[in-house]
Enzyme design. Structure first.
Site, short mmCIF file in Angstrom:
data_model
loop_
_atom_site.label_atom_id
_atom_site.label_comp_id
_atom_site.label_asym_id
_atom_site.label_seq_id
_atom_site.Cartn_x
_atom_site.Cartn_y
_atom_site.Cartn_z
N LYS A 145 0.84 -1.21 0.00
CA LYS A 145 0.00 0.00 0.00
C LYS A 145 0.87 1.26 0.00
O LYS A 145 2.08 1.18 0.28
CB LYS A 145 -0.90 -0.02 1.24
CG LYS A 145 -0.15 0.00 2.57
CD LYS A 145 -1.06 -0.39 3.73
CE LYS A 145 -0.31 -0.38 5.05
NZ LYS A 145 -1.09 -1.02 6.13
N ARG A 204 -10.59 -0.46 14.79
CA ARG A 204 -10.44 0.38 13.61
C ARG A 204 -11.47 -0.08 12.58
O ARG A 204 -12.42 0.63 12.29
CB ARG A 204 -9.00 0.28 13.09
CG ARG A 204 -8.65 1.29 12.06
CD ARG A 204 -7.16 1.29 11.77
NE ARG A 204 -6.70 0.12 11.04
CZ ARG A 204 -5.45 -0.01 10.58
NH1 ARG A 204 -4.55 0.93 10.81
NH2 ARG A 204 -5.09 -1.09 9.91
N TYR A 221 13.03 31.59 5.90
CA TYR A 221 11.82 32.33 6.23
C TYR A 221 11.74 32.66 7.71
O TYR A 221 12.11 31.82 8.56
CB TYR A 221 10.58 31.49 5.88
CG TYR A 221 10.30 31.40 4.40
CD1 TYR A 221 10.20 32.53 3.60
CD2 TYR A 221 10.11 30.15 3.81
CE1 TYR A 221 9.92 32.43 2.24
CE2 TYR A 221 9.83 30.03 2.45
CZ TYR A 221 9.74 31.18 1.68
OH TYR A 221 9.46 31.07 0.35
N MET A 281 9.11 24.98 1.42
CA MET A 281 8.33 24.01 0.65
C MET A 281 9.22 23.16 -0.25
O MET A 281 9.05 21.94 -0.34
CB MET A 281 7.28 24.73 -0.21
CG MET A 281 6.36 23.78 -0.94
SD MET A 281 5.21 24.62 -2.03
CE MET A 281 4.21 25.54 -0.87
C1 LIG Z 1 -0.33 -1.96 6.87
C2 LIG Z 1 -0.89 -3.24 7.34
C3 LIG Z 1 -0.06 -4.37 7.50
C4 LIG Z 1 1.45 -4.32 7.39
O1 LIG Z 1 2.02 -4.02 8.64
P1 LIG Z 1 3.61 -3.93 8.85
O2 LIG Z 1 3.77 -3.49 10.26
O3 LIG Z 1 4.08 -2.89 7.87
O4 LIG Z 1 4.17 -5.26 8.54
C5 LIG Z 1 -0.66 -5.58 7.80
N1 LIG Z 1 -2.00 -5.67 7.97
C6 LIG Z 1 -2.82 -4.60 7.86
C7 LIG Z 1 -4.28 -4.77 8.09
C8 LIG Z 1 -2.30 -3.35 7.57
O5 LIG Z 1 -3.11 -2.29 7.49
#
Ligand SMILES: *Cc1c(COP(=O)(O)O)cnc(C)c1O
Length: 369
Positions: free
Chosen positions: A38, A136, A264, A313
């Protein structure tokens, strides 16, 4: 590697392969691996990383959002892809790209079945997410009979896996909590698969779970950060190699007299004659403003050059008073020295955040070191 003459992020596919080998050395031979790619492969290059990981032998990919999965499909990735956080508006994209949704609520289950039936799907693969304490996304034990009833009435979808996510697998102080999460997962997934009447893949550990809870591998493990070179543990980091190295170059050098300012809002006021280097990377590239005023630093010819004044930036200025360097010289922002973890720690952050913050305007260079 040729010296960097602009800002670029090097992605070392050999490091990725070595990290994969190390992580799989921790799991049983028949445990499957789901690689988490991701957020552009944790800020690297999701397509390049995914292609290398297919070659390494992963069984599954996970992405957060449907669009990320579609990008992998368009690049020719053919193995199954789990979408961890789909929304009803993504169903067309999911099915058209052969992505497999995580179903985490009664509404999602209802809506996806209705969609799959309308599209005359047969046994479309879905994954059921169980909430065991992260609070979550996910179902709780009281949802099991609802799930079983919905699924008994349709042939349009089929459960491919049941999974949960640990809240603090890297934290030894929370070991009891994590063990309770694992037990909750074991119990809920057993009841659920009994209610379904068929077996599915079970998975719950992430990278730190692989390391700290080898007894909780179930059928598959999900690993993200470990593949990219971080184990959330100094002992583990020794065996892992950062995949991403962020480099830049010195654009200009200034000599500032005592009393003059840099950047800045007079972010830096020179107490004595100071030499600064201006670098073409700023907060729009993922270098948080929190790194300003000496909190963050870069490495030039092996020496630490602290950031002076505020992060702009598109630029930062660093103190090179004691470094023998000139315009055009290469600068390491993070990689081996400092590591993304060391730099992140300076602003009470974690490598996950620093890596994924590297903006898309920075060129990615794929290499094998
Ligand atoms: C991002 C994520 C992972 C990966 O976790 P790591 O700590 O990067 O290995 C695994 N399962 C879910 C549901 C996630 O959101």
């Amino acid at each position: 590697m040729p010296k960097a003459n602009e800002t670029l992020l090097e992605i070392d596919l050999n490091a990725l392969g070595d990290n994969y080998k190390y992580l799989t050395s921790k799991i049983k031979k028949n445990t499957k691996v789901m690689a988490v790619v991701k957020a552009f492969g944790y800020g690297s290059d999701a397509v390049a990383v995914a292609k290398e990981l297919v070659h390494c032998g992963v069984t599954y990919f996970a992405v957060a959002y449907a669009g990320e999965g579609a990008t992998l499909r368009n690049a020719g990735i053919q193995i199954p892809i789990l979408v961890l956080h789909p929304l009803p508006t993504n169903f067309d994209l999911i099915v058209n790209s052969c992505l497999e949704p995580s179903i985490y609520s009664r509404k999602m289950l209802h809506d996806f079945i209705a969609y799959a039936e309308a599209k005359s799907q047969k046994e479309y693969p879905i994954h059921l997410k169980i909430n065991t304490g992260l609070n979550r996304l996910g179902f709780k034990s009281e949802d099991i009979s609802f799930i079983a009833e919905m699924l008994a009435e349709t042939k349009s979808v089929k459960v491919r896996s049941v999974f949960s996510h640990l809240a603090a697998s890297e934290d030894a102080a929370q070991r009891e909590f994590t063990l309770r999460q694992i037990e909750a997962f074991r119990s809920i997934s057993t009841t659920l698969t009994n209610a379904l009447g068929y077996q599915t893949l079970l998975h719950t550990v992430n990278t730190s779970g692989i390391i700290n809870f080898p007894e909780a591998q179930f059928d598959m493990v999900r690993t993200g950060i470990g593949l990219y070179g971080f184990g959330n543990d100094p002992r583990e980091n020794q065996f892992l190699k950062p995949v991403a190295t962020l480099k830049t170059v010195i654009s200009q050098i200034h000599t500032i007299e005592a009393g003059e300012n840099v950047g800045y809002n007079m972010g830096f006021n020179a107490k004595s004659r100071t030499r600064t280097a201006t670098l073409p990377i700023g907060h729009a590239d993922g270098i948080s403003r929190a790194f300003g005023k000496g909190v963050g630093w870069v490495t030039i010819h092996g020496k630490k050059a602290p950031i002076v004044g505020n992060v702009c930036m598109d630029m930062i200025m660093v103190d090179v008073t004691n470094i023998d360097c000139e315009e055009g010289d290469e600068v390491e922002v993070f990689g081996e020295n400092p590591t993304a973890e060391e730099l992140a720690l300076a602003i009470q952050s974690i490598p996950y955040e620093l890596l994924t913050a590297v903006s898309q305007r920075i060129k990615r260079v794929i290499c094998r070191k």
